[in-house]
Motif scaffolding. Sequence first.
Motif, PDB file in Angstrom:
ATOM      1  N   PHE A   1       0.827  -1.201   0.000  1.00  0.00           N
ATOM      2  CA  PHE A   1       0.000   0.000   0.000  1.00  0.00           C
ATOM      3  C   PHE A   1       0.866   1.258   0.000  1.00  0.00           C
ATOM      4  O   PHE A   1       0.527   2.266  -0.625  1.00  0.00           O
ATOM      5  CB  PHE A   1      -0.920  -0.004   1.218  1.00  0.00           C
ATOM      6  N   SER A   2       2.005   1.185   0.686  1.00  0.00           N
ATOM      7  CA  SER A   2       2.895   2.349   0.770  1.00  0.00           C
ATOM      8  C   SER A   2       3.560   2.684  -0.555  1.00  0.00           C
ATOM      9  O   SER A   2       4.186   3.744  -0.685  1.00  0.00           O
ATOM     10  CB  SER A   2       3.964   2.107   1.843  1.00  0.00           C
ATOM     11  N   LEU A   3       3.445   1.807  -1.543  1.00  0.00           N
ATOM     12  CA  LEU A   3       3.989   2.121  -2.864  1.00  0.00           C
ATOM     13  C   LEU A   3       3.387   3.398  -3.437  1.00  0.00           C
ATOM     14  O   LEU A   3       3.988   4.037  -4.302  1.00  0.00           O
ATOM     15  CB  LEU A   3       3.727   0.961  -3.831  1.00  0.00           C
ATOM     16  N   GLN A   4       2.207   3.768  -2.968  1.00  0.00           N
ATOM     17  CA  GLN A   4       1.615   5.020  -3.435  1.00  0.00           C
ATOM     18  C   GLN A   4       2.519   6.210  -3.147  1.00  0.00           C
ATOM     19  O   GLN A   4       2.536   7.180  -3.906  1.00  0.00           O
ATOM     20  CB  GLN A   4       0.262   5.244  -2.754  1.00  0.00           C
ATOM     21  N   GLN A   5       3.259   6.126  -2.045  1.00  0.00           N
ATOM     22  CA  GLN A   5       4.174   7.217  -1.722  1.00  0.00           C
ATOM     23  C   GLN A   5       5.353   7.260  -2.684  1.00  0.00           C
ATOM     24  O   GLN A   5       6.094   8.244  -2.725  1.00  0.00           O
ATOM     25  CB  GLN A   5       4.672   7.062  -0.280  1.00  0.00           C
ATOM     26  N   LEU A   6       5.535   6.187  -3.450  1.00  0.00           N
ATOM     27  CA  LEU A   6       6.579   6.157  -4.474  1.00  0.00           C
ATOM     28  C   LEU A   6       5.996   6.379  -5.866  1.00  0.00           C
ATOM     29  O   LEU A   6       6.661   6.162  -6.870  1.00  0.00           O
ATOM     30  CB  LEU A   6       7.317   4.810  -4.433  1.00  0.00           C
ATOM     31  N   GLY A   7       4.716   6.759  -5.911  1.00  0.00           N
ATOM     32  CA  GLY A   7       4.101   7.047  -7.193  1.00  0.00           C
ATOM     33  C   GLY A   7       3.457   5.863  -7.862  1.00  0.00           C
ATOM     34  O   GLY A   7       3.068   5.939  -9.028  1.00  0.00           O
ATOM     35  N   ILE A   8       3.319   4.742  -7.144  1.00  0.00           N
ATOM     36  CA  ILE A   8       2.709   3.551  -7.726  1.00  0.00           C
ATOM     37  C   ILE A   8       1.221   3.563  -7.411  1.00  0.00           C
ATOM     38  O   ILE A   8       0.814   3.683  -6.262  1.00  0.00           O
ATOM     39  CB  ILE A   8       3.329   2.265  -7.157  1.00  0.00           C
ATOM     40  N   ARG A   9       0.426   3.391  -8.417  1.00  0.00           N
ATOM     41  CA  ARG A   9      -1.023   3.467  -8.237  1.00  0.00           C
ATOM     42  C   ARG A   9      -1.559   2.182  -7.600  1.00  0.00           C
ATOM     43  O   ARG A   9      -1.280   1.082  -8.059  1.00  0.00           O
ATOM     44  CB  ARG A   9      -1.697   3.700  -9.583  1.00  0.00           C
ATOM     45  N   LEU A  10      -2.355   2.335  -6.547  1.00  0.00           N
ATOM     46  CA  LEU A  10      -3.119   1.246  -5.927  1.00  0.00           C
ATOM     47  C   LEU A  10      -4.595   1.535  -6.166  1.00  0.00           C
ATOM     48  O   LEU A  10      -5.060   2.648  -5.916  1.00  0.00           O
ATOM     49  CB  LEU A  10      -2.858   1.170  -4.422  1.00  0.00           C
ATOM     50  N   SER A  11      -5.322   0.549  -6.657  1.00  0.00           N
ATOM     51  CA  SER A  11      -6.734   0.783  -6.976  1.00  0.00           C
ATOM     52  C   SER A  11      -7.681   0.229  -5.926  1.00  0.00           C
ATOM     53  O   SER A  11      -8.761   0.788  -5.703  1.00  0.00           O
ATOM     54  CB  SER A  11      -7.078   0.164  -8.337  1.00  0.00           C
ATOM     55  N   HIS A  12      -7.335  -0.908  -5.301  1.00  0.00           N
ATOM     56  CA  HIS A  12      -8.222  -1.560  -4.343  1.00  0.00           C
ATOM     57  C   HIS A  12      -7.379  -2.244  -3.267  1.00  0.00           C
ATOM     58  O   HIS A  12      -6.235  -2.606  -3.499  1.00  0.00           O
ATOM     59  CB  HIS A  12      -9.081  -2.658  -4.997  1.00  0.00           C
ATOM     60  N   TRP A  13      -8.002  -2.421  -2.109  1.00  0.00           N
ATOM     61  CA  TRP A  13      -7.405  -3.249  -1.051  1.00  0.00           C
ATOM     62  C   TRP A  13      -8.535  -4.052  -0.426  1.00  0.00           C
ATOM     63  O   TRP A  13      -9.486  -3.490   0.123  1.00  0.00           O
ATOM     64  CB  TRP A  13      -6.715  -2.383  -0.005  1.00  0.00           C
ATOM     65  N   ALA A  14      -8.415  -5.374  -0.506  1.00  0.00           N
ATOM     66  CA  ALA A  14      -9.415  -6.275   0.074  1.00  0.00           C
ATOM     67  C   ALA A  14      -8.792  -7.027   1.243  1.00  0.00           C
ATOM     68  O   ALA A  14      -8.024  -7.969   1.033  1.00  0.00           O
ATOM     69  CB  ALA A  14      -9.913  -7.258  -0.976  1.00  0.00           C
ATOM     70  N   PRO A  15      -9.104  -6.642   2.491  1.00  0.00           N
ATOM     71  CA  PRO A  15      -8.612  -7.370   3.658  1.00  0.00           C
ATOM     72  C   PRO A  15      -9.613  -8.471   4.016  1.00  0.00           C
ATOM     73  O   PRO A  15     -10.630  -8.222   4.653  1.00  0.00           O
ATOM     74  CB  PRO A  15      -8.556  -6.285   4.737  1.00  0.00           C
ATOM     75  N   THR A  16      -9.353  -9.705   3.606  1.00  0.00           N
ATOM     76  CA  THR A  16     -10.393 -10.734   3.618  1.00  0.00           C
ATOM     77  C   THR A  16     -10.667 -11.326   4.991  1.00  0.00           C
ATOM     78  O   THR A  16     -11.699 -11.964   5.188  1.00  0.00           O
ATOM     79  CB  THR A  16     -10.030 -11.873   2.655  1.00  0.00           C
ATOM     80  N   GLY A  17      -9.744 -11.157   5.944  1.00  0.00           N
ATOM     81  CA  GLY A  17      -9.989 -11.676   7.285  1.00  0.00           C
ATOM     82  C   GLY A  17     -10.231 -13.170   7.290  1.00  0.00           C
ATOM     83  O   GLY A  17      -9.530 -13.937   6.628  1.00  0.00           O
ATOM     84  N   ASN A  18     -11.264 -13.600   8.019  1.00  0.00           N
ATOM     85  CA  ASN A  18     -11.525 -15.034   8.169  1.00  0.00           C
ATOM     86  C   ASN A  18     -12.283 -15.651   7.005  1.00  0.00           C
ATOM     87  O   ASN A  18     -12.492 -16.863   6.974  1.00  0.00           O
ATOM     88  CB  ASN A  18     -12.312 -15.289   9.455  1.00  0.00           C
ATOM     89  N   GLU A  19     -12.760 -14.842   6.083  1.00  0.00           N
ATOM     90  CA  GLU A  19     -13.400 -15.330   4.857  1.00  0.00           C
ATOM     91  C   GLU A  19     -14.604 -16.226   5.133  1.00  0.00           C
ATOM     92  O   GLU A  19     -14.761 -17.293   4.528  1.00  0.00           O
ATOM     93  CB  GLU A  19     -12.384 -16.048   3.967  1.00  0.00           C
ATOM     94  N   ALA A  20     -15.487 -15.789   6.023  1.00  0.00           N
ATOM     95  CA  ALA A  20     -16.722 -16.541   6.236  1.00  0.00           C
ATOM     96  C   ALA A  20     -17.574 -16.562   4.974  1.00  0.00           C
ATOM     97  O   ALA A  20     -18.336 -17.504   4.741  1.00  0.00           O
ATOM     98  CB  ALA A  20     -17.521 -15.947   7.395  1.00  0.00           C
ATOM     99  N   ASP A  21     -17.439 -15.522   4.153  1.00  0.00           N
ATOM    100  CA  ASP A  21     -18.188 -15.471   2.891  1.00  0.00           C
ATOM    101  C   ASP A  21     -17.248 -15.067   1.760  1.00  0.00           C
ATOM    102  O   ASP A  21     -16.663 -15.919   1.107  1.00  0.00           O
ATOM    103  CB  ASP A  21     -19.371 -14.514   3.018  1.00  0.00           C
ATOM    104  N   LEU A  22     -17.080 -13.783   1.523  1.00  0.00           N
ATOM    105  CA  LEU A  22     -16.162 -13.348   0.466  1.00  0.00           C
ATOM    106  C   LEU A  22     -14.752 -13.824   0.771  1.00  0.00           C
ATOM    107  O   LEU A  22     -14.280 -13.721   1.902  1.00  0.00           O
ATOM    108  CB  LEU A  22     -16.197 -11.825   0.343  1.00  0.00           C
ATOM    109  N   GLU A  23     -14.081 -14.341  -0.249  1.00  0.00           N
ATOM    110  CA  GLU A  23     -12.755 -14.917  -0.054  1.00  0.00           C
ATOM    111  C   GLU A  23     -11.790 -14.397  -1.112  1.00  0.00           C
ATOM    112  O   GLU A  23     -12.171 -13.678  -2.043  1.00  0.00           O
ATOM    113  CB  GLU A  23     -12.834 -16.441  -0.120  1.00  0.00           C
ATOM    114  N   THR A  24     -10.542 -14.795  -0.966  1.00  0.00           N
ATOM    115  CA  THR A  24      -9.489 -14.367  -1.891  1.00  0.00           C
ATOM    116  C   THR A  24      -9.878 -14.609  -3.337  1.00  0.00           C
ATOM    117  O   THR A  24      -9.670 -13.755  -4.213  1.00  0.00           O
ATOM    118  CB  THR A  24      -8.183 -15.099  -1.552  1.00  0.00           C
ATOM    119  N   ALA A  25     -10.443 -15.776  -3.622  1.00  0.00           N
ATOM    120  CA  ALA A  25     -10.813 -16.117  -4.999  1.00  0.00           C
ATOM    121  C   ALA A  25     -11.829 -15.134  -5.569  1.00  0.00           C
ATOM    122  O   ALA A  25     -11.756 -14.770  -6.752  1.00  0.00           O
ATOM    123  CB  ALA A  25     -11.362 -17.539  -5.046  1.00  0.00           C
ATOM    124  N   ASP A  26     -12.787 -14.692  -4.763  1.00  0.00           N
ATOM    125  CA  ASP A  26     -13.782 -13.729  -5.247  1.00  0.00           C
ATOM    126  C   ASP A  26     -13.117 -12.442  -5.706  1.00  0.00           C
ATOM    127  O   ASP A  26     -13.474 -11.866  -6.747  1.00  0.00           O
ATOM    128  CB  ASP A  26     -14.788 -13.413  -4.136  1.00  0.00           C
TER     129      ASP A  26
END
Length: 744
Positions: free
Chosen positions: A215-240
Amino acid sequence: MLGSTHGTLTTDSRRARVIACGEQRPRPSVHDRIHDRGDDLDVSGRPLYADVPDLTRFFRPESVAVIGASDAEGRPNTGITRQLVAWAERVGARVHPVHPTRPAVFGIPCAASVADLPPGQIDLAVLLVADPLPLIGQLADVKVKFAVAFASGFAETGEAGAEAQQRLAEAVHRSGLRLLGPNTNLNAFEHFREDLTGPAIALITQSGHQGRPVFSLQQLGIRLSHWAPTGNEADLETADFISYFAEQPEVGAIAAYVEGLKDGRAFLLAADRAARRGVPVVAVKVGRTEAGARTAASHTGKLTGADDVVDAAMRQYGVVRVDGLDELQDTAALLARARAPLADGVAVYSISGGTGAHVADLAAGMGLRLPRLSEDRQAELHRWIPEYLSVANPVDNGGHPVGDHRGRKIIDALLADPSIGVLICPVTGPFPPLSDRLVADLVAAAEETDKLICVVWGSPVGTEPAYREVLLGSSRVATFRTVGNCLTAVRAWLGHHAFVSDYRSPFDEAPRTPSPSYRKAEALMSPGRRLSEHAAKQLLRAYGIRVPREQLVTSAAAAVRAAAQVGYPVVMKASGAQIAHKTELGLVKVGLTSASQVREAYRELTDIARYEGVSLDGILVCQMVEQGVEMVVGVTHDDLFGPTVTVGLGGVLVEVLHDAAVRVPPFGEDQVHAMLAELRGRALLDGVRGRPPADREALVEVVLRVQRMALELGDHIAELDINPLMVLERGQGAVALDALVVCR
């Protein structure tokens, strides 16, 4: 790292390490590339294509409800509410605080309960409560689309927490809304820079803190569009999130920190979708599945661990697996932003012969191709570089030519070589004015070429103007701080583009209906038991896998008759469901050449079986096959991915070398050849010490037939082990000399 492609570099973006980047790449709709076959199932009833959730209103909601909102100083919910209100303002969403006793929070009118929210108008509900379960039904009643649960105390805490999480997951499934968490955090609602352009990185993490470096790459000029912190994935998961991000035109690469996969099949389908779309996925994968819970009776079951399967599955679908967060940053940045290579050759160029040789050695050791420059090219380079210095590749300029007009001419000559797609220039430390002029020439050359230029700035200080202002101010040069990260990223970049250019989804060719062999094979299954060798070989025959000429007999006289029909010399083996490894018990006799030897062997085998308390269904009298390469091919059931197929060196070597490769079905012939290429003992198949080459194509065919068994009988087979599979001389096929099958 990558720098800003924004017109004016800010102070932060001047710190960026940047690479030759392309424009934001518009991608065709997935329907332009593949048919929408979301309802298609394979032969075992599993889906063949990823179900892509529409998460647009999660990341860009029009309205957000904050359940448990607070503005009371000193309360944990207050800080979270404040951040959510600020985030909602940035994305243009209306906030609906919910609190039973407060009329307003931060000046925004409060709803007293979820039931008081406007029905059908809430895109996202953030649950700042200890137990989200009672709220799920209420949220469904007012037709909330998405919810986020921060609460902990679920599967991460043990059995009771896992049961609570299961109840939560079931409630979410019944409700129709989609849930992120529990045990997640605020990462999805961070402040994303809007002033950066170019292809972006989409980030997925199961541990929010581990995503901070990316995420800190933004401070180096790298664009980040989304961040999904999936946690325990009771429903939405990494694959989604992989499936969704692969469809977003602004996403140039997906970076993931994965502690454990929820559903192996879903992950493969998502990776397949990303591969079809040409979107690279770079992942740090930690943690292990419960391989120890599997008690393996076969050699195959002992050859590969759970992490071996994860590693193979990722390679199968082009997921780039890296070890550290620094590699995740550098590799994802390069893959997101660099144009496709024009050639796969790497040139190493330096002002020090020792440095160039060292880097070239490391690059070659990592499998990068360093083509020797042509004699004409070397002659051209020697116009500016002294004759006594090597310019074959790596190229040593001796130092002084970089201080004048010769430096740029050398760079241009290297980039003009058609065999070179990447120029890597290690700068071990600042050496003004040479290093300053060198990086200025590299940056200028990068503006005029479509080839990738990488600079490794080795100074531990990092405050030098040549680094801070020139390299980090460029949007066209890939600048790294370590040689290892540079080479890892370049290898991944070249590998990704080679992979996607030839990618054919195995799911397109996966069988939809059972083969004619299936019914015969199904009748042989014995749930919860091990098959005898005779029954196991019948199973192989049903799938067209060749076995020796053999007969099952129950008397010495019948054994003698069988030996005459099979043809001497013969092998005799005890056959029974209780026998896993016959050799260890002395239940195999080889090289029998006469009737008297056959009668005596029959007596000995039955006596040993009686002494050991082993029940037999008979004695196998088998054709003796001696000349060939002994291999092992088998199926095991992985906790995460289900049936997996393994091939390796067999016979006695399987116990000593553990030389095997594994894949997750479905896969094609190309993957079988890749499996064989991974084996350390693959040269045995090509013929060694005067022996003829083995029938590699016959081996490939056996592996594919075993894969068909795994796909069709995966619910019936716990383990299958063909060992040895004797691969005969080229053109003569392969013969399964022994087989073990354990039914589920």
